[in-house]
Design a protein around this motif. Sequence first.
Motif, short mmCIF file in Angstrom:
data_model
loop_
_atom_site.label_atom_id
_atom_site.label_comp_id
_atom_site.label_asym_id
_atom_site.label_seq_id
_atom_site.Cartn_x
_atom_site.Cartn_y
_atom_site.Cartn_z
N ASN A 62 2.19 -5.15 -7.09
CA ASN A 62 2.33 -6.56 -6.74
C ASN A 62 3.29 -7.31 -7.66
OD1 ASN A 62 1.18 -9.53 -7.29
ND2 ASN A 62 1.02 -8.99 -5.14
N GLU A 109 0.83 -1.21 0.00
CA GLU A 109 0.00 0.00 0.00
C GLU A 109 0.87 1.27 0.00
OE1 GLU A 109 -4.44 0.67 1.04
OE2 GLU A 109 -3.27 -1.12 0.58
N SER A 150 -0.69 1.34 -9.67
CA SER A 150 -1.83 0.49 -9.32
C SER A 150 -1.41 -0.68 -8.44
CB SER A 150 -2.47 -0.05 -10.58
OG SER A 150 -1.65 -1.03 -11.15
N ARG A 151 -2.40 -1.26 -7.83
CA ARG A 151 -2.15 -2.40 -6.98
C ARG A 151 -1.48 -3.55 -7.75
NH1 ARG A 151 -3.69 -3.41 -2.22
NH2 ARG A 151 -4.98 -1.55 -2.09
N MET A 202 2.38 1.74 -3.40
CA MET A 202 1.38 2.22 -4.36
C MET A 202 1.16 3.71 -4.25
SD MET A 202 -1.52 -0.65 -3.79
CE MET A 202 -2.80 0.47 -4.37
#
Lengths: 165, 165
Positions: free
Chosen positions: A58, A44, A53-54, A47
């Motif tokens: 990731n 988080e 973006s997530r 980001m």
Amino acid sequence: MNVQEGKEKFIQSWGALGSNWGVSRTMAQIHALLLIAPHSLSAEDIMEDLKISRGNANMNIRALMDWGLVYKELKTGERKEFFVAEKDMWDVVKKIIAQRKKKELEPMLKALEELSAVEASDPDSENFVQVVRDIKLFSNKANATLDKLVQSDSNWFVKVFMNMI
Amino acid sequence: MNVQEGKEKFIQSWGALGSNWGVSRTMAQIHALLLIAPHSLSAEDIMEDLKISRGNANMNIRALMDWGLVYKELKTGERKEFFVAEKDMWDVVKKIIAQRKKKELEPMLKALEELSAVEASDPDSENFVQVVRDIKLFSNKANATLDKLVQSDSNWFVKVFMNMI
DNA sequence: CAAAAGTTTCAGAATTGATTGAAAATAAGA
DNA sequence: TCTTATTTTCAATCAATTCTGAAACTTTTG
């Protein structure tokens, strides 16, 4: 330039450098962010800081972990995963070399091996066979050298550096 | 595998390898084609062999000449220009390193220099300043080492190789 | 077990980088 | 000088890569 500006500039520069090294821009930026973070960060946090973006966060965090450039850190009492960067530059370089060797040099060696089977049938192809032989010889040496380099500790680098200077 | 198949495979492999080295795919393919050509080729020859457009051929041949990987050869009585490749692998590698150093490492050094001006004002930024200092030190060493390497002759490589093995 | 918190996946969108091809520029010969 | 061969440029197009975001999945906790 204040610290905040400095940090941003560092992340941008590191990202630009990385993008020429098989480390994608975002991947390098995440690494940079973690390098200069005073403590581990969550997905988080990353980001938000980098405004990505997530999914992107990731994927790139995972890639960095695959490469051994970033480690997962679990905090007791925290459900989230936190991440820290490998900070030893010699180690970072070695890990990048190891990855690229595997992804690029090794397939080339395999191809050259297969090409060695080709036999010269006329003077024209004589040159081809010779070129392949030369490159194969060179590549094998390079491969062995890089293997040693990846295994070596940071003293090796210092030693070679001293010898050269 | 016959000679013709071998040549094609070589061009493809060299192109794939190159594309990870700041040498674009087509650039590397042209270099490969010239490496295994028994004599110099014209732009037209290259276009036909690799099935690429005139503009593409022109741009990439010029880039290869800028890098010092390909030389122009003028034939008396011929109006066209012909090209030959640098075939000494050690020389090829050195020239690629020189280019990438200029394009990537040097801008990074410049950025780090500027970032050195940032002063830590609190414990949090202390870490940032320290990381920048470490990377700067490492990069300067790497830069000096690469300079020596680019200047050195092929014996250097053999020597280091022997030392390591 | 259900809800909440967190992580992963992936099809399509956006971005970036490479290529084409035709027109402009340049150089050589008549 | 004019014509022709050759090279260079560059806007438009194409291809490859990267990123988004919503949905699916997994793990933890009450």
